[in-house]
Design a protein around this motif. Structure first.
Motif, mmCIF file in Angstrom:
data_model
loop_
_atom_site.group_PDB
_atom_site.id
_atom_site.type_symbol
_atom_site.label_atom_id
_atom_site.label_comp_id
_atom_site.label_asym_id
_atom_site.label_seq_id
_atom_site.Cartn_x
_atom_site.Cartn_y
_atom_site.Cartn_z
ATOM 1 N N ARG A 1 1.326 -1.293 0.048
ATOM 2 C CA ARG A 1 -0.073 -0.185 -0.257
ATOM 3 C C ARG A 1 0.771 1.034 -0.003
ATOM 4 N NH1 ARG A 1 -1.872 -3.329 3.509
ATOM 5 N NH2 ARG A 1 -1.009 -1.800 5.060
ATOM 6 N N GLY A 2 2.519 1.043 0.049
ATOM 7 C CA GLY A 2 3.130 2.225 -0.330
ATOM 8 C C GLY A 2 3.929 2.371 0.870
ATOM 9 N N GLY A 3 4.276 1.824 1.407
ATOM 10 C CA GLY A 3 4.614 1.427 2.980
ATOM 11 C C GLY A 3 6.127 0.833 3.204
ATOM 12 N N LEU A 4 7.060 0.821 2.762
ATOM 13 C CA LEU A 4 8.481 0.753 2.952
ATOM 14 C C LEU A 4 9.335 1.439 3.977
ATOM 15 C CD1 LEU A 4 10.149 -0.743 0.544
ATOM 16 C CD2 LEU A 4 11.247 1.729 -0.183
ATOM 17 N N VAL A 5 9.915 0.168 4.315
ATOM 18 C CA VAL A 5 10.949 0.700 5.247
ATOM 19 C C VAL A 5 12.287 -0.339 5.497
ATOM 20 C CG1 VAL A 5 9.867 -1.011 7.065
ATOM 21 C CG2 VAL A 5 11.423 0.496 8.118
ATOM 22 N N GLN A 6 13.304 0.340 5.354
ATOM 23 C CA GLN A 6 15.375 -0.438 5.319
ATOM 24 C C GLN A 6 15.219 -1.574 6.896
ATOM 25 O OE1 GLN A 6 19.228 0.534 4.413
ATOM 26 N NE2 GLN A 6 18.020 1.393 2.535
ATOM 27 N N GLY A 7 15.475 -2.091 7.277
ATOM 28 C CA GLY A 7 15.516 -2.378 8.363
ATOM 29 C C GLY A 7 16.972 -3.940 8.604
ATOM 30 N N CYS A 8 16.964 -4.720 9.876
ATOM 31 C CA CYS A 8 17.963 -6.049 9.001
ATOM 32 C C CYS A 8 17.035 -6.848 9.838
ATOM 33 C CB CYS A 8 19.102 -5.349 10.202
ATOM 34 S SG CYS A 8 19.301 -4.933 11.319
ATOM 35 N N ILE A 9 17.401 -8.285 10.234
ATOM 36 C CA ILE A 9 16.973 -8.910 10.807
ATOM 37 C C ILE A 9 17.528 -9.460 12.212
ATOM 38 C CG2 ILE A 9 16.699 -11.680 10.582
ATOM 39 C CD1 ILE A 9 17.117 -11.844 7.741
ATOM 40 N N ASP A 10 16.506 -8.949 13.651
ATOM 41 C CA ASP A 10 17.256 -8.991 14.652
ATOM 42 C C ASP A 10 16.966 -10.008 15.043
ATOM 43 O OD1 ASP A 10 17.624 -7.200 16.809
ATOM 44 O OD2 ASP A 10 16.095 -7.852 17.194
ATOM 45 N N LYS A 11 16.221 -11.034 14.593
ATOM 46 C CA LYS A 11 16.054 -12.568 16.146
ATOM 47 C C LYS A 11 15.724 -12.936 15.249
ATOM 48 C CE LYS A 11 13.605 -15.168 19.546
ATOM 49 N NZ LYS A 11 13.392 -14.864 21.128
ATOM 50 N N ILE A 12 15.553 -15.187 14.699
ATOM 51 C CA ILE A 12 15.415 -15.895 14.487
ATOM 52 C C ILE A 12 15.109 -17.027 15.021
ATOM 53 C CG2 ILE A 12 15.756 -17.142 11.827
ATOM 54 C CD1 ILE A 12 17.898 -15.219 10.669
ATOM 55 N N ASP A 13 14.511 -17.650 14.836
ATOM 56 C CA ASP A 13 13.494 -19.114 16.062
ATOM 57 C C ASP A 13 13.091 -19.548 15.044
ATOM 58 O OD1 ASP A 13 10.735 -18.288 15.618
ATOM 59 O OD2 ASP A 13 11.486 -16.979 17.710
ATOM 60 N N ARG A 14 12.495 -20.884 15.229
ATOM 61 C CA ARG A 14 11.722 -21.789 14.395
ATOM 62 C C ARG A 14 10.935 -21.571 14.038
ATOM 63 N NH1 ARG A 14 11.989 -27.560 17.536
ATOM 64 N NH2 ARG A 14 14.337 -28.418 17.820
ATOM 65 N N THR A 15 9.715 -20.770 13.920
ATOM 66 C CA THR A 15 9.032 -19.879 13.728
ATOM 67 C C THR A 15 8.311 -18.649 13.169
ATOM 68 O OG1 THR A 15 8.226 -18.633 15.520
ATOM 69 C CG2 THR A 15 7.294 -21.466 15.938
ATOM 70 N N GLY A 16 9.570 -17.863 13.521
ATOM 71 C CA GLY A 16 9.869 -16.837 12.188
ATOM 72 C C GLY A 16 11.473 -15.788 12.244
ATOM 73 N N LEU A 17 10.745 -14.630 11.820
ATOM 74 C CA LEU A 17 12.082 -13.775 12.615
ATOM 75 C C LEU A 17 11.472 -12.246 12.959
ATOM 76 C CD1 LEU A 17 12.274 -11.611 9.656
ATOM 77 C CD2 LEU A 17 13.026 -13.357 9.505
ATOM 78 N N ASP A 18 12.139 -11.452 13.799
ATOM 79 C CA ASP A 18 11.992 -10.092 13.982
ATOM 80 C C ASP A 18 12.725 -9.429 13.261
ATOM 81 O OD1 ASP A 18 10.378 -11.320 16.083
ATOM 82 O OD2 ASP A 18 12.436 -10.922 17.857
ATOM 83 N N PHE A 19 12.389 -8.240 12.747
ATOM 84 C CA PHE A 19 13.030 -7.556 11.622
ATOM 85 C C PHE A 19 12.711 -6.317 12.077
ATOM 86 C CE2 PHE A 19 11.535 -3.808 8.844
ATOM 87 C CZ PHE A 19 12.611 -4.001 8.040
ATOM 88 N N MET A 20 14.414 -5.700 13.008
ATOM 89 C CA MET A 20 14.363 -4.150 13.219
ATOM 90 C C MET A 20 14.148 -2.918 11.851
ATOM 91 S SD MET A 20 16.308 -2.833 15.964
ATOM 92 C CE MET A 20 18.163 -3.318 15.548
ATOM 93 N N ALA A 21 13.641 -2.077 12.480
ATOM 94 C CA ALA A 21 13.440 -0.846 11.576
ATOM 95 C C ALA A 21 14.431 0.488 11.925
ATOM 96 C CB ALA A 21 12.279 -0.223 11.663
ATOM 97 N N LEU A 22 15.846 0.410 11.146
ATOM 98 C CA LEU A 22 17.104 1.119 11.003
ATOM 99 C C LEU A 22 17.028 2.621 10.043
ATOM 100 C CD1 LEU A 22 19.905 -1.619 9.213
ATOM 101 C CD2 LEU A 22 18.613 -0.714 12.101
ATOM 102 N N GLU A 23 15.153 2.830 9.608
ATOM 103 C CA GLU A 23 15.126 4.650 9.279
ATOM 104 C C GLU A 23 13.655 4.623 9.720
ATOM 105 O OE1 GLU A 23 13.958 3.111 4.822
ATOM 106 O OE2 GLU A 23 16.030 4.048 5.078
ATOM 107 N N GLU A 24 12.800 5.804 9.210
ATOM 108 C CA GLU A 24 11.647 5.758 9.860
ATOM 109 C C GLU A 24 10.855 5.610 8.635
ATOM 110 O OE1 GLU A 24 9.880 7.291 12.329
ATOM 111 O OE2 GLU A 24 11.853 6.685 13.098
ATOM 112 N N PRO A 25 9.601 4.589 8.631
ATOM 113 C CA PRO A 25 8.843 4.051 7.375
ATOM 114 C C PRO A 25 8.353 5.262 6.299
ATOM 115 C CG PRO A 25 8.161 3.134 9.431
ATOM 116 C CD PRO A 25 9.325 4.414 9.644
#
Length: 288
Positions: free
Chosen positions: A84-108
């Motif tokens: 819907r036009g939203g875009l954000v750059q970030g990095c993978i912060d954590k990975i486990d068996r069910t998924g991962l956590d994405f952390m934003a490195l900038e404002e969306p």
């Protein structure tokens, strides 16, 4: 006894060129506001982090693609978009068996949709051998705002399972072409239901064999950034259907001397109109 080959010597001009290329890449900073020039892997998430430093959870197919297919790991940088036009750059912060956590490195960022809005109505329900998939994929890449399977006398139905598949094709194509606003796949519609939209649209182009060529028609039209594109099935529309749509306000256009497949005709008219709209928009921006 092993024979040592002489070390290859490259011409000076080639070494100089390589150095210039290396310097270019070292100093290159991509413009992330241009959705067609992203250099980071991009993935879909319905929910984006609200601000820099916030975290969202990525699971399902996107999680599998990131970790199993691309083998990304913690600290790798990626982009998330929401269709819907939203875009954000970030990095993978954590990975486990069910998924991962994405952390934003900038404002969306919220990128507004383009002003060009062409809506495709194409009778592709009976196409076989992946041709419907190809049609929908290319409409996504070219920038169509929506695609609607058109039900006609010679193309009366489309299966529900195919609609689900086409939605997946659109999603994959949007990711591949770096499109931030996902193309809409509308439910199949009959011509009788299309007539009100034709009446309300400033431009509605109806592809018909032996009609006035599209380019000739455009030379007499005031430029518009939106409208309807209507393509019939193999075997074309019936005379009754053409009459209904032209009486509602559609303009018949030809696409050359040869008989075209449904997907070919759709691409020909969509690509022409997108270029036509974009060229006039660029001229308007450059005017004093």
């Amino acid at each position: 006894m092993q024979t040592l080959l002489p070390r290859p010597r490259f011409p000076n001009f080639l070494i100089t060129s390589c150095r210039k290329v290396s310097v270019f890449y070292a100093s290159y900073k991509p413009d992330y506001s241009n959705q067609s020039r992203g250099v980071l892997p991009r993935f879909y998430s319905d929910t984006l982090p609200p601000s820099k430093g916030e975290v969202v959870r990525v699971m399902g197919d996107e999680f599998h693609h990131m970790t199993k297919v691309l083998r990304l790991s913690v600290h790798d940088r990626v982009e998330l978009f929401n269709g819907r036009g939203g875009l954000v750059q970030g990095c993978i912060d954590k990975i486990d068996r069910t998924g991962l956590d994405f952390m934003a490195l900038e404002e969306p960022n919220i990128v507004p949709p383009k002003s060009t809005n062409w809506h495709v109505f194409s009778a592709f329900g009976t196409l076989k051998g992946g041709r419907a998939d190809w049609l929908v994929e290319k409409c996504t890449e070219l920038g169509a705002s929506s695609v609607t399977p058109l039900l006609t006398e010679r193309s009366p139905a489309i299966s529900g399972n195919r609609v689900d598949r086409l939605q997946r094709v659109i999603f994959a194509a949007a990711k591949q072409c770096q499109r931030l606003h996902e193309m809409t796949l509308n439910p199949p519609t009959k011509i009788s239901s299309l007539l009100p939209a034709i009446s309300q649209s400033k431009l509605s182009f109806l592809a018909v064999a032996e009609a006035t060529p599209l380019i000739s028609t455009l030379s007499f039209k005031r430029n518009e950034a939106s409208g309807l594109i209507i393509i019939g099935p193999e075997g074309d529309f019936s005379d009754k259907e053409v009459k209904m749509m032209t009486e509602a306000g559609a303009t018949t256009v030809g696409l050359g001397p040869h008989r075209l497949r449904v997907e070919t005709a759709t691409m020909a008219i969509l690509a022409t109109l997108m270029l036509w709209s974009d060229s006039h928009e660029s001229m308007a921006v450059g005017e004093p």
